[in-house]
Scaffold this active site. Structure first.
Site, PDB file in Angstrom:
ATOM      1  N   LYS A  39       0.851  -1.204   0.000  1.00  0.00           N
ATOM      2  CA  LYS A  39       0.000   0.000   0.000  1.00  0.00           C
ATOM      3  C   LYS A  39       0.881   1.247   0.000  1.00  0.00           C
ATOM      4  CE  LYS A  39      -0.380  -0.239   5.040  1.00  0.00           C
ATOM      5  NZ  LYS A  39      -1.247  -0.697   6.151  1.00  0.00           N
ATOM      6  N   TYR A 261      15.969  29.435  10.056  1.00  0.00           N
ATOM      7  CA  TYR A 261      14.748  30.167  10.429  1.00  0.00           C
ATOM      8  C   TYR A 261      14.512  30.107  11.926  1.00  0.00           C
ATOM      9  CZ  TYR A 261      13.263  30.345   5.517  1.00  0.00           C
ATOM     10  OH  TYR A 261      13.178  30.580   4.173  1.00  0.00           O
TER      11      TYR A 261
HETATM   12  C1  LIG Z   1      -0.479  -1.756   6.811  1.00  0.00           C
HETATM   13  C2  LIG Z   1      -1.076  -3.035   7.189  1.00  0.00           C
HETATM   14  C3  LIG Z   1      -0.271  -4.175   7.404  1.00  0.00           C
HETATM   15  C4  LIG Z   1       1.251  -4.116   7.425  1.00  0.00           C
HETATM   16  O1  LIG Z   1       1.684  -3.543   8.640  1.00  0.00           O
HETATM   17  P1  LIG Z   1       3.257  -3.422   9.002  1.00  0.00           P
HETATM   18  O2  LIG Z   1       3.250  -2.873  10.375  1.00  0.00           O
HETATM   19  O3  LIG Z   1       3.827  -2.452   8.021  1.00  0.00           O
HETATM   20  O4  LIG Z   1       3.836  -4.769   8.879  1.00  0.00           O
HETATM   21  C5  LIG Z   1      -0.904  -5.382   7.636  1.00  0.00           C
HETATM   22  N1  LIG Z   1      -2.260  -5.474   7.676  1.00  0.00           N
HETATM   23  C6  LIG Z   1      -3.058  -4.401   7.503  1.00  0.00           C
HETATM   24  C7  LIG Z   1      -4.537  -4.563   7.580  1.00  0.00           C
HETATM   25  C8  LIG Z   1      -2.503  -3.148   7.256  1.00  0.00           C
HETATM   26  O5  LIG Z   1      -3.293  -2.090   7.109  1.00  0.00           O
END
Ligand SMILES: *Cc1c(COP(=O)(O)O)cnc(C)c1O
Length: 364
Positions: A39, A261
């Site tokens: 994702k 800044y």
């Molecule tokens: C993002 C996600 C994962 C992966 O999580 P990590 O902590 O990056 O291993 C697994 N399952 C779901 C439903 C997620 O949204």
């Protein structure tokens, strides 16, 4: 010459990290599938780049966007593709049916949508159970509605039960959620034969019993540690993304001079400082304050003052061989993204995902 900043993506390390996840699954003695979570553009590493690097080894992929899933199919990926938030409307569902994507289902209304498109074909689904994360999914109270909806929905060809852990990386662990998962299953006799998917990276590494039939690791594949108290290196993970740049200018400043800044950093002695071509518009966290680690010529030093849009400043007082053009690593090889994230009050996930489009990406 172009601006010296770039992100390099080490695909051999990505494959190495996936191998570690697979090895963990193997020790469970089951034929667990390990679906890389890709994702958010593969956590900022590039969806197609990551998927291609894992093409011959990945048991499947998990992501959010139906369009991304369709692109994987169009690029010839035939593995299972899990949509972690399921389908959002009828058009998404039609795409799931056409491309045999596997949606997560978390509301009974989604079964009604499936029934309306039943003529188009059948689909495996992941039924999401809410065991304490309290984002998506069915609880014990929903089981009777869920069973009815499933029984009526012939378009469902296969069910996997899925849940997500809230604190697999923390002190509370996973047991309390596994108990709720089992309590839901106890109310639901037909589900005994369904496959189970629970583990994210933290659970896969720390609670191998949760690997079950399908694991869904994300951050570990990109070389980040899911834990506060264990480094990625100690887990055998290798960094995949290295954000690097160069020193653009060097100045000697007197005691009492401020940097950047707001003048939030004031030198208490004469110092040598380096200006680096990297700022928050590149995805470097603006809230990283003085003291955030940074590598110059392979030597670990610290940032000074506020991060600007296109530049940041670091301390070169102790790095006598640094010069204009010296290589700088913002995070990655030699400097764990987890360390930078911690200093910036965030997690490496956010650093990776925030990598800006203007940063050129190269594969190594
Ligand atoms: C993002 C996600 C994962 C992966 O999580 P990590 O902590 O990056 O291993 C697994 N399952 C779901 C439903 C997620 O949204």
């Amino acid at each position: 010459m172009s601006r010296p900043i770039q992100a390099s993506i080490d695909l051999a390390s990505l494959r190495h990290n996936y191998g570690i996840a697979k090895d963990r699954a193997r020790i469970c003695g089951k034929s667990s599938k390990v679906l890389p979570v890709v994702k958010a553009n593969a956590y900022g590493h590039g969806l197609m780049r990551v998927a291609n690097a894992l093409r011959d080894v990945a048991d499947g992929f998990a992501l959010l966007d139906v369009g991304d899933a369709v692109s994987l199919r169009e690029a010839g990926f035939s593995q299972p593709i899990l949509l972690l938030e399921g389908f959002f409307d009828e058009a998404d569902l039609a795409a799931c049916l056409q491309h045999q994507l596997i949606p997560a289902v978390h509301r009974v209304e989604q079964f009604s949508m499936l029934r309306r498109q039943a003529a188009t074909g059948r689909l495996p689904v992941f039924v999401k159970l809410n065991t304490g994360m309290n984002r998506l999914g069915f609880t014990a109270d929903d089981v009777s509605d869920l069973r009815k909806a499933l029984a009526m929905t012939e378009a469902v060809s296969d069910v996997t039960l899925m849940t997500h852990f809230a604190e697999a990386d923390g002190a509370k662990g996973v047991e309390w959620q596994v108990e709720r998962f089992d309590a839901i299953r106890a109310l639901w006799p037909e589900c005994r034969n369904y496959a189970v998917s629970m583990a994210n990276s933290a659970a896969l590494l720390r609670y191998p019993e949760t690997i079950a039939d399908v694991a869904r690791p994300g951050v570990m594949l990109y070389g980040g540690s899911p834990f506060d108290d264990v480094s990625a290196a100690d887990l055998g993970l290798e960094p995949v993304m290295t954000l690097s740049s160069e020193v653009l200018a060097i100045h000697d400043i007197a005691a009492g001079e401020s940097v950047g800044y707001g003048g939030t950093f004031v030198a208490d002695r004469p110092m040598r400082i380096g200006v680096v071509a990297c700022g928050y518009a590149d995805g470097y966290p603006r809230h990283a304050s003085t003291g955030t680690p940074i590598l110059v010529n392979g030597v670990r030093t610290r940032t000074l003052g506020r991060v600007s849009m296109d530049m940041l400043v670091c301390d070169l007082t102790e790095i006598s061989d640094a010069s204009v053009g010296s290589p700088v690593v913002l995070w990655g090889r030699g400097l764990p993204a987890d360390d930078v994230a911690r200093a910036a009050g965030t997690i490496c996930y956010e650093l990776f995902c925030a990598l800006a489009r203007r940063v050129p990406v190269v594969e190594v």
